[in-house]
Design a protein around this motif. Structure first.
Motif, mmCIF file in Angstrom:
data_model
loop_
_atom_site.group_PDB
_atom_site.id
_atom_site.type_symbol
_atom_site.label_atom_id
_atom_site.label_comp_id
_atom_site.label_asym_id
_atom_site.label_seq_id
_atom_site.Cartn_x
_atom_site.Cartn_y
_atom_site.Cartn_z
ATOM 1 N N ASP A 4 0.701 -1.036 -0.466
ATOM 2 C CA ASP A 4 -0.481 0.398 -0.377
ATOM 3 C C ASP A 4 1.246 1.351 0.118
ATOM 4 O O ASP A 4 0.479 2.460 0.202
ATOM 5 N N ARG A 5 1.971 1.082 0.011
ATOM 6 C CA ARG A 5 2.848 2.125 -0.096
ATOM 7 C C ARG A 5 3.647 2.593 -1.542
ATOM 8 O O ARG A 5 3.618 1.792 -2.268
ATOM 9 N N HIS A 6 3.751 3.841 -2.020
ATOM 10 C CA HIS A 6 4.162 3.962 -3.106
ATOM 11 C C HIS A 6 5.145 4.912 -3.249
ATOM 12 O O HIS A 6 6.093 4.797 -2.192
ATOM 13 N N PRO A 7 5.900 4.407 -3.778
ATOM 14 C CA PRO A 7 7.367 4.870 -3.791
ATOM 15 C C PRO A 7 7.353 6.374 -4.467
ATOM 16 O O PRO A 7 6.443 6.870 -5.022
ATOM 17 N N VAL A 8 8.709 7.164 -3.734
ATOM 18 C CA VAL A 8 9.020 8.365 -3.594
ATOM 19 C C VAL A 8 9.644 8.977 -4.732
ATOM 20 O O VAL A 8 10.261 8.243 -5.698
ATOM 21 N N ALA A 9 9.610 10.749 -5.347
ATOM 22 C CA ALA A 9 10.198 11.267 -6.103
ATOM 23 C C ALA A 9 10.602 12.133 -5.738
ATOM 24 O O ALA A 9 9.305 12.909 -5.567
ATOM 25 N N ALA A 10 11.564 12.780 -6.000
ATOM 26 C CA ALA A 10 11.910 14.603 -6.591
ATOM 27 C C ALA A 10 12.153 15.316 -7.349
ATOM 28 O O ALA A 10 13.495 14.787 -8.142
ATOM 29 N N ALA A 11 12.047 16.100 -7.468
ATOM 30 C CA ALA A 11 12.814 17.412 -9.231
ATOM 31 C C ALA A 11 12.739 18.808 -7.900
ATOM 32 O O ALA A 11 11.616 18.969 -8.374
ATOM 33 N N CYS A 12 13.954 18.603 -8.457
ATOM 34 C CA CYS A 12 14.017 20.388 -7.996
ATOM 35 C C CYS A 12 15.349 21.369 -8.963
ATOM 36 O O CYS A 12 16.033 20.178 -9.474
ATOM 37 N N GLY A 13 15.746 21.972 -8.938
ATOM 38 C CA GLY A 13 16.853 22.655 -8.715
ATOM 39 C C GLY A 13 18.232 23.084 -8.910
ATOM 40 O O GLY A 13 18.624 23.994 -9.122
ATOM 41 N N HIS A 14 18.810 21.901 -7.923
ATOM 42 C CA HIS A 14 19.767 21.613 -6.754
ATOM 43 C C HIS A 14 19.887 20.460 -6.050
ATOM 44 O O HIS A 14 18.743 20.093 -6.077
ATOM 45 N N PRO A 15 21.640 19.504 -6.555
ATOM 46 C CA PRO A 15 21.313 18.710 -5.665
ATOM 47 C C PRO A 15 21.347 18.599 -4.184
ATOM 48 O O PRO A 15 20.321 18.092 -4.381
ATOM 49 N N LEU A 16 20.951 19.933 -3.721
ATOM 50 C CA LEU A 16 21.062 19.722 -1.935
ATOM 51 C C LEU A 16 19.631 19.706 -1.923
ATOM 52 O O LEU A 16 18.737 19.532 -1.168
ATOM 53 N N THR A 17 18.968 20.174 -3.062
ATOM 54 C CA THR A 17 17.621 20.645 -2.454
ATOM 55 C C THR A 17 16.304 19.418 -2.694
ATOM 56 O O THR A 17 16.209 19.216 -1.933
ATOM 57 N N THR A 18 16.516 18.859 -3.845
ATOM 58 C CA THR A 18 16.083 17.532 -4.452
ATOM 59 C C THR A 18 16.866 16.629 -2.825
ATOM 60 O O THR A 18 15.470 15.852 -2.560
ATOM 61 N N GLN A 19 17.957 16.858 -2.138
ATOM 62 C CA GLN A 19 18.788 15.567 -1.610
ATOM 63 C C GLN A 19 17.386 16.030 -0.476
ATOM 64 O O GLN A 19 17.557 14.504 0.392
ATOM 65 N N ALA A 20 17.270 17.226 0.010
ATOM 66 C CA ALA A 20 16.334 17.622 1.268
ATOM 67 C C ALA A 20 15.109 17.175 1.124
ATOM 68 O O ALA A 20 14.267 16.264 2.232
ATOM 69 N N ALA A 21 14.509 17.450 -0.326
ATOM 70 C CA ALA A 21 13.293 16.570 -0.258
ATOM 71 C C ALA A 21 13.048 14.923 -0.727
ATOM 72 O O ALA A 21 12.485 14.626 0.442
ATOM 73 N N HIS A 22 14.226 14.415 -1.227
ATOM 74 C CA HIS A 22 14.077 12.646 -0.536
ATOM 75 C C HIS A 22 14.347 12.721 0.432
ATOM 76 O O HIS A 22 13.492 11.394 0.303
ATOM 77 N N ASP A 23 15.033 13.285 1.192
ATOM 78 C CA ASP A 23 15.323 12.537 2.709
ATOM 79 C C ASP A 23 14.231 12.568 3.425
ATOM 80 O O ASP A 23 13.871 11.449 3.762
ATOM 81 N N VAL A 24 13.285 13.353 3.035
ATOM 82 C CA VAL A 24 12.252 13.729 4.021
ATOM 83 C C VAL A 24 11.194 12.880 3.077
ATOM 84 O O VAL A 24 10.702 11.512 4.014
ATOM 85 N N LEU A 25 11.458 12.522 1.898
ATOM 86 C CA LEU A 25 9.686 11.673 2.206
ATOM 87 C C LEU A 25 10.347 9.988 2.233
ATOM 88 O O LEU A 25 9.691 8.749 2.493
ATOM 89 N N CYS A 26 11.840 9.723 1.726
ATOM 90 C CA CYS A 26 12.516 8.582 2.382
ATOM 91 C C CYS A 26 11.749 8.153 3.899
ATOM 92 O O CYS A 26 11.927 6.832 4.497
ATOM 93 N N ALA A 27 11.372 9.431 4.601
ATOM 94 C CA ALA A 27 11.733 9.359 6.244
ATOM 95 C C ALA A 27 10.191 9.201 6.983
ATOM 96 O O ALA A 27 10.306 8.984 8.161
#
Length: 491
Positions: A4-27
């Motif tokens: 029942d869990r969906h895979p997560v994804a993030a697309a942003c304008g800087h590597p650190l911006t994307t990483q911040a979003a992705h880390d939150v989603l994975c947590a």
């Protein structure tokens, strides 16, 4: 992964911006949590394109149910007082653009109140946890990318306007270079306290008072205290079975994109794109009010485009999807910045009262106490197969052209990456020159046949916007970040 869990994804304008979003989603954080973490990080590592004293729009789209839009764009001051405004010219290489800066161009910021309102509605993680990556990056410093160095070059008259601004952006001893290490400890402190004290810090607290201490500012304490983000129903339109949710009035971007998507025939050619843009610009110039998504306007555009077919002749964006299947798209902007620094914070506030795209009549033409109309337009597209695409773009007046052309290609059946990467064309004036990206031989021949002066840029450019998008289907997720604006995607 649970069924029942969906895979997560993030697309942003800087590597650190994307990483911040992705880390939150994975947590296990929500899409809103991811947008907040990414937005605060963008204010650190994309400091010309995003700022805590800017504004934005957030589109929320649950896996099941209706999309909602949170309007956190800037507001004009409640009264006019003498204010300080300066003019500068930004050099994009193949074109130049006038910007107005100074304390008198600062509109009432909305980004921070909007982020806290979104968090109250759909956040799961604590604000200190969401702010920590940005705080760490600001305090420890980050490496300036080639793209951010180019943005700094273009806007160098703003970033070096006064010594305090040049010092903040690492330009006190010369131009900012790729590879430079940029630390902003004052900004780190401001974000850390913000996460603890809440939005009040920016509307009534020490940061608000520091902003109001700027000489020549038009804002008052009442402007900051009375600002409120607003939930709005999206503007909906359909094309070939796709439901497209866009930002509603007072945003002008959503209406213009909806009119183009609804009026365009199946075939997407440079000639039709040029004519559609010209007609939209002409309609807007003839109207004293913002355009509405009116059937009569759609019909008028369709007739014009059908006849034409017979003749044949800025800002940054965050898109995410979380484990619950919710998608969020956040477009945020600081304008190009006011060229001054709020004392003790490391923050350059917005210059929205000086943006000609928002106020064509000039920096003195604003009406008191109104939401400024914006071209920003985070979007949610539901395909007939149930897949959901969240996307948006930076790029000032190029937002409408970047998003409408990407959406047209996507709805026509192109894969998400191809739709984002397809060459674009743009014009600012109905009968003015056309700016276009290079493409294949057929695209180039069609550009040369346009009844206008056409400049074909040597390569894809940040000038044409940066579409960052995530698409969620039954088979998984796809994330595409536009290389025009140094985008990075993670799944």
């Amino acid at each position: 992964m649970k069924a029942d869990r969906h895979p997560v994804a993030a697309a942003c304008g800087h590597p650190l911006t994307t990483q911040a979003a992705h880390d939150v989603l994975c947590a296990g954080g929500s899409a809103v949590d991811a947008c907040i973490a990414a937005a605060l990080m963008a204010c650190v590592v994309e400091p010309v394109l995003a700022g805590p004293m800017g504004g934005g729009f957030m589109m929320l789209c649950p896996a099941q149910g209706s999309a909602r839009v949170l309007d956190g764009f800037v507001q004009t001051p409640r009264r006019r007082i003498p204010a300080e405004v300066h003019s500068i010219e930004a050099d994009f290489g193949d074109t130049r653009q006038i910007f107005h800066i100074g304390p008198g161009t600062i509109a009432t910021p909305g980004l921070i109140p909007m982020l806290f309102e979104a968090h109250a509605r759909a956040g799961r993680m604590s604000m200190p946890d969401l702010a920590q990556p940005a705080v760490t990056a600001a305090r420890a410093g980050h490496v300036v990318t080639t793209f951010q160095a180019e943005v700094a070059r273009i806007t160098s008259p703003i970033l070096s306007h006064i010594p305090a601004t040049a010092q903040r952006f690492g330009m006190a001893k010369g131009p900012l270079q790729a590879g430079d290490h940029l630390c902003t400890p004052d900004l780190a402190d401001a974000l850390e306290v913000l996460a603890i004290e809440g939005a009040r810090l920016f509307t009534e607290g020490e940061v608000a008072q520091a902003l109001l201490s700027l000489d020549g500012i038009a804002l008052t304490g009442e402007d900051l205290r009375r600002y409120a983000p607003r939930w709005r129903e999206p503007l909906h339109m359909s094309r070939h079975g796709w439901d497209v949710a866009l930002t509603p009035s007072p945003s002008i971007g959503g209406t213009q994109i909806a009119l183009m998507l609804d009026a365009m025939p199946q075939e997407v050619t440079p000639a039709l794109l040029h004519r559609a843009q010209a007609e939209l610009l002409d309609l807007r110039a003839q109207s004293s009010d913002p355009l509405t998504f009116d059937p009569a306007l759609v019909a008028q555009l369709r007739r014009t485009l059908a006849g034409h077919a017979a003749r044949q002749r800025g800002t940054t964006h965050i898109s995410v999807t979380d484990r619950g299947g919710m998608g969020a798209a956040l477009t945020l902007s600081n304008g190009t910045g006011a060229g001054v620094i709020v004392p003790g914070t490391g923050i350059m506030p917005n210059n929205m009262l000086g943006e000609e795209d928002l106020l064509p009549g000039g920096p003195e033409s604003w009406a008191p106490d109104v939401r400024l109309a914006s071209a920003m337009c985070p979007m949610c597209l539901r395909a007939p197969d149930g897949s959901i695409t969240m996307m948006g773009s930076g790029g000032s007046s190029r937002i409408r052209t970047a998003l409408s052309q990407t959406a047209l290609h996507l709805i026509a059946g192109q894969p998400l990456e191809d739709a984002v990467m397809a060459p674009r064309l743009h014009l600012d004036i109905a009968n003015g020159p056309v700016m276009a990206e290079p493409g294949d031989e057929c695209w180039t021949d069609a550009l040369h046949d346009l009844p206008a002066d056409v400049t074909i840029w040597p390569e894809r450019s940040m000038y044409f916007g940066g579409v960052h998008a995530v698409r969620s289907t039954r088979g998984g997720v796809t994330a595409v970040a536009d290389p025009r604006r140094d985008g990075v995607a993670l799944t």
